[in-house]
Design an enzyme around this catalytic site. Structure first.
Site, PDB file in Angstrom:
ATOM      1  N   HIS A  67      23.788  28.744  40.946  1.00  0.00           N
ATOM      2  CA  HIS A  67      22.871  29.528  40.098  1.00  0.00           C
ATOM      3  C   HIS A  67      22.661  28.858  38.738  1.00  0.00           C
ATOM      4  CE1 HIS A  67      23.592  32.721  43.125  1.00  0.00           C
ATOM      5  NE2 HIS A  67      22.301  32.860  42.922  1.00  0.00           N
ATOM      6  N   GLU A 309      21.256  35.884  54.983  1.00  0.00           N
ATOM      7  CA  GLU A 309      21.970  34.774  54.342  1.00  0.00           C
ATOM      8  C   GLU A 309      23.429  34.709  54.768  1.00  0.00           C
ATOM      9  OE1 GLU A 309      21.667  35.227  50.073  1.00  0.00           O
ATOM     10  OE2 GLU A 309      22.025  37.369  50.149  1.00  0.00           O
ATOM     11  N   ASP A 333      22.771  30.589  50.498  1.00  0.00           N
ATOM     12  CA  ASP A 333      24.005  31.184  51.005  1.00  0.00           C
ATOM     13  C   ASP A 333      24.157  30.970  52.500  1.00  0.00           C
ATOM     14  OD1 ASP A 333      25.470  32.276  48.841  1.00  0.00           O
ATOM     15  OD2 ASP A 333      23.844  33.700  48.547  1.00  0.00           O
ATOM     16  N   CYS A 380      13.453  32.271  50.826  1.00  0.00           N
ATOM     17  CA  CYS A 380      13.480  32.224  49.358  1.00  0.00           C
ATOM     18  C   CYS A 380      14.612  31.366  48.805  1.00  0.00           C
ATOM     19  CB  CYS A 380      13.529  33.629  48.773  1.00  0.00           C
ATOM     20  SG  CYS A 380      15.012  34.524  49.236  1.00  0.00           S
TER      21      CYS A 380
HETATM   22  C1  PEP Z   1      19.936  32.352  48.728  1.00  0.00           C
HETATM   23  O1  PEP Z   1      21.125  32.594  48.934  1.00  0.00           O
HETATM   24  O2  PEP Z   1      19.311  31.468  49.331  1.00  0.00           O
HETATM   25  C2  PEP Z   1      19.178  33.108  47.716  1.00  0.00           C
HETATM   26  C3  PEP Z   1      17.878  32.972  47.589  1.00  0.00           C
HETATM   27  O3  PEP Z   1      19.885  33.913  46.869  1.00  0.00           O
HETATM   28  P1  PEP Z   1      20.796  33.348  45.697  1.00  0.00           P
HETATM   29  O4  PEP Z   1      20.478  31.900  45.505  1.00  0.00           O
HETATM   30  O5  PEP Z   1      20.496  34.154  44.493  1.00  0.00           O
HETATM   31  O6  PEP Z   1      22.184  33.578  46.199  1.00  0.00           O
HETATM   32 MG    MG Z   2      21.997  34.384  48.143  1.00  0.00          MG
END
Ligand code: PEP
Ligand code: MG
Length: 455
Positions: A67, A309, A333, A380
């Site tokens: 993140h 995920e 994830d 996403c």
């Molecule tokens: C993911 O896990 O791909 C996702 C879009 O959520 P985050 O990156 O916030 O965990």
């Molecule tokens: Mg995620």
């Protein structure tokens, strides 16, 4: 004691600032443009960086889909993470080049190198500007197959870029950043105002608001989180919300109320089994009843979706598809949990392979299960914004791709240069291969000119 003078000065400044109620950010010592070199920066630290001061950063820890890296993209700050020992190779005052595109850091470059990179930066900026011409063109292949391209956002400052880069809506709003770096929890009113603003700004396009995904590598100081040995597999996301129902309900009320002002969808993160969906829907129904009895407006037909995920969710995608309106694949994830590699651990980042046959099979399973049940399926995770993967995702029949805003024009450019039919046949062939390396080689062999002009 003499050696500690600067620490005491710093503490003095900090106390004074706090007493004066001035918002502090972690960079306080410099008025000049700087590059941060650190062992680590948390996502909460990163969101606090002052983009007017910080030209870039590089850290020992982390992975491309952490993140912290995602936030660097959101802030458009060049960054290279996971260099293991950059803090011992660089000292204060050094001149540094940060090449975030190729993941390269050069300390104390020769004048020639400096010149070369300055020119490269100009070319890069020009290339980026040139991409903006794709903004108003449809996101379709050369044989007319359409995919929706949407934006991921983390903070409100990104809203204007969503429109400027031609996104067809917001496919992932990571609301947890609203909860970081503060002493109190955001109230229903505060959240409502923010979600309403996002919804109205993006209207008539849709906004997919993901409920709080806290835990893992993002923590709020307002809540006393128990120490967990593996927080990423611990009390995170929907698990946290199903435990802290009051916090969850406050957020759901705010999201539902915002849905009266445009097209809002709700996305629940980290679902691992069907009982979690049932529990979640029960709470959502309770909140809807409360709002009805208070005569508060909301969209009664609001669509709900889940992030796929966790490998268990992708395996039972056919069952989950009967419970919700849409899926969104979180590859960051999904890859982490499938390949058992911590996405923030630089020691194993070489194993982070979106093209791993196991990952591709899971994605295919999710898309097929969704389509057989009449659901749309979005992606996403960062994989969705990586031009190199677009032919496979296209060939697998993905409906929507949601990505960091900067990636949008690039992905559209590639998409418009591809043929759906051809991508489908390449994808069929890819499923005969057994390693990520083989898949990559095949993709490179079939790459067209648009690919080769990538930065
Ligand atoms: C993911 O896990 O791909 C996702 C879009 O959520 P985050 O990156 O916030 O965990
Ligand atoms: Mg995620």
């Amino acid at each position: 004691m003499q050696g500690r003078t600067s620490d005491i000065d710093y503490i003095e400044q900090r106390i004074l600032r706090n007493l004066a109620g001035i918002k502090s950010d972690i960079i306080t010592a410099s008025k000049e443009n700087i590059i941060i070199v650190a062992n680590d920066l948390s996502p909460a630290d990163t969101v606090n960086l002052n983009v007017n001061e910080v030209l870039g950063f590089t850290i020992d820890c982390g992975g491309k889909t952490s993140h912290t890296a995602i936030m660097a993209r959101a802030l458009k700050i060049p960054a290279v993470v996971g260099l293991k020992d950059i803090t011992s190779r660089v000292k204060t005052g050094d001149t540094i080049i940060i090449d975030g595109v190729h993941g390269v850091v050069i300390s104390n470059p020769t004048p020639d190198k400096l010149l070369q990179y300055s020119q490269q930066k100009l070319q890069y900026d020009e290339f980026e500007m040139g991409l903006l011409k794709y903004r108003d063109l449809p996101a379709e292949t050369s044989d007319g197959f359409r995919i929706k391209l949407l934006a991921n956002i983390e903070i409100m400052e990104e809203l204007s870029s969503v429109i400027a880069y031609g996104a067809e809506g917001i496919g992932l709003y990571r609301t947890e950043f609203l909860f970081l770096n503060r002493k109190d929890l955001p109230s229903e009113k505060e959240q409502f105002e923010i979600y309403k603003k996002v919804t109205e700004t993006i209207s008539p396009n849709p906004v997919t608001i993901r409920t709080l995904d806290i835990g893992g590598d993002k923590f709020m100081s307002q809540i006393d989180f128990a120490e967990e040995i593996n927080p990423v597999m611990g009390l995170r996301a929907i698990r946290f919300c199903l435990k802290e129902v009051a916090i969850f309900k406050t957020q759901l009320r705010a999201i539902l109320r915002a849905s009266a002002y445009g097209k809002v969808k709700i996305l629940f993160p980290m679902i691992s089994g069907i009982e979690e969906v049932w529990q979640t829907k029960k709470i959502l129904d309770e909140v809807k009843k409360e709002l009805n009895s208070e005569m508060k407006a909301f969209d009664p037909d609001i669509e709900i979706g889940i992030m796929i995920e966790v490998p268990s969710a992708s395996t039972i995608a056919d069952l989950l598809a009967k419970e919700v309106n849409f899926f969104s694949i979180g590859t960051n994830d999904l890859i982490q949990y499938t390949l058992a590699i911590d996405r923030v651990n630089e020691q194993v980042s070489y194993l982070y392979e979106p093209l791993h046959p196991a990952v591709l099979r899971l994605i295919r399973n999710i898309i097929n299960a969704a389509h057989s049940n009449g659901l749309t399926v979005a992606m996403c995770g960062e994989m969705a914004g990586e031009p190199f993967y677009i032919p496979i995702l296209l060939g697998l029949g993905i409906d929507e791709l949601s990505m960091n805003i900067m990636a949008l024009p690039r992905v559209k450019r590639i998409l418009r240069s591809l043929q759906y039919k051809e991508s489908k046949s390449i994808t069929d062939d890819i499923f005969k291969l057994s390693t990520a390396q083989e898949v990559e080689t095949m993709l490179k062999k079939t790459a067209n000119k648009a690919f080769l002009q990538q930065y």
